[in-house]
Enzyme design. Sequence first.
Site, short mmCIF file in Angstrom:
data_model
loop_
_atom_site.label_atom_id
_atom_site.label_comp_id
_atom_site.label_asym_id
_atom_site.label_seq_id
_atom_site.Cartn_x
_atom_site.Cartn_y
_atom_site.Cartn_z
CD GLN A 55 24.67 -5.38 -45.64
OE1 GLN A 55 24.61 -4.46 -46.47
NE2 GLN A 55 23.94 -5.35 -44.64
CE LYS A 88 22.31 -22.53 -47.41
NZ LYS A 88 22.21 -21.48 -46.33
CB THR A 107 15.72 -15.80 -38.60
OG1 THR A 107 16.19 -16.58 -40.01
CG2 THR A 107 15.64 -14.17 -39.06
#
Length: 317
Positions: free
Chosen positions: A99, A194, A225
Site C-alpha cells: 500500500q 497481465k 495467496t
Amino acid sequence: MLNNNLKIFTGNANPELAQKICTRLDVELGKAHVATFSDGEIRVEVGENVRGRDVFLIQSTCPPANRHLMELLIMIDAVKRASARRITAVIPYFGYARQDRKVAPRVPITAKLVADLLSTAGANRILTMDLHVGQIQGFFNIPVDNLYASPVMIPYIKENFSNDLAIVSPDAGGVPRARAYARRTGATLGLIDKRRDAQGKAQAMNLIGDVLGKEVAILDDIVDTAGTLCEAAKVISSSGALNVNACCTHAVLSGPAVSRLAESELKSLVVTDTIPLSDAARQSGKIIQLTVSHLLARAIMNIHHEDSVSSIFEIHF
C-alpha cells in the site's frame, strides 16, 4: 568482537530467526516478555537493563500483521523509556509495503503511515529486507538499510537450476530485480504481461520472452495467496518450459496458498525465513526455505560498529 553495549530482543513474530541471528553473533537473546491481557491488549516487559545500550528489536510484521506491528511499536516505546542509546527496528518483512501509493480515490498510503508510526514510537533506524518498492525508504525521516536476499538466492539458483535458465518477472514492476538476477546467473529474461478487462474481473496473462526447453525461475519479492504465481506458472509451462520454479523472498502464504502450490505447475518454491512457515507449508514437498540470518547478523554487526551496510549487501538494478 561485539561489546556489552549490544542488546537484541524479539517479539512473537519470528523468534526462530532472532535466535539464529543471536547464535551467529554469539550473543544472548535479550529477555523480554511480550504477551496479552485478557482483553487482547499487548503487554511488554523488558527484563534487562538497556540504559545507554545499542538496542536491536527483531520483528517481522507478518500475519497477524496488526498484532505484530503493535508489538513492535510497544517494544520500541518500552526501550526508549528505559533510556536506550539507539533503537534499530529490524523488520525482515515490512508489512503494508504493497500500500505504497494511491491506486484509487479516497484510499490511504498505509506504508507511509506505518513509517510514521515507527518513527514516532522512537525508532532511530530501520533494517529491513527486499522492500516491495525501494521508494518506501523515502517515507522515513530516519536511516533505512534495505538488504537484498540475492546473496542467498543467487547461489541457490546457480547450484540447483540448469545452465539453460530463464528468469521471469511476474509483472513489469519486478523487471529490474529479474534483470539483475539474470545478469548474475547468465540466464535469459522474461516477463508476464497481465491485463484486465474494463470491469477488472477477467485477467489475461501473456509471456514475453522465450522459455522453450528452458528451466524457468519466476522471481518475486512476496508470495501471498499464490494465485498470480500459479497462473503464471501455467502460462510458462504451456509455452514449452522444461520445468517451472519460483523464488520469492517473503513467504506470506495466506489463505489457499499452500494448497494452490501443491496443485500447480510449479516444481518448487524457494523462500527465505523472513517469515516463519506454517506447519502445512513446512510439510509441503515443494517449499524450500533458506535462511537469511547470516545477512541480518552481519548487517547488525556493521551497524553496531558504524561500518558500511549497503556496500556489502546491495544488488544494483
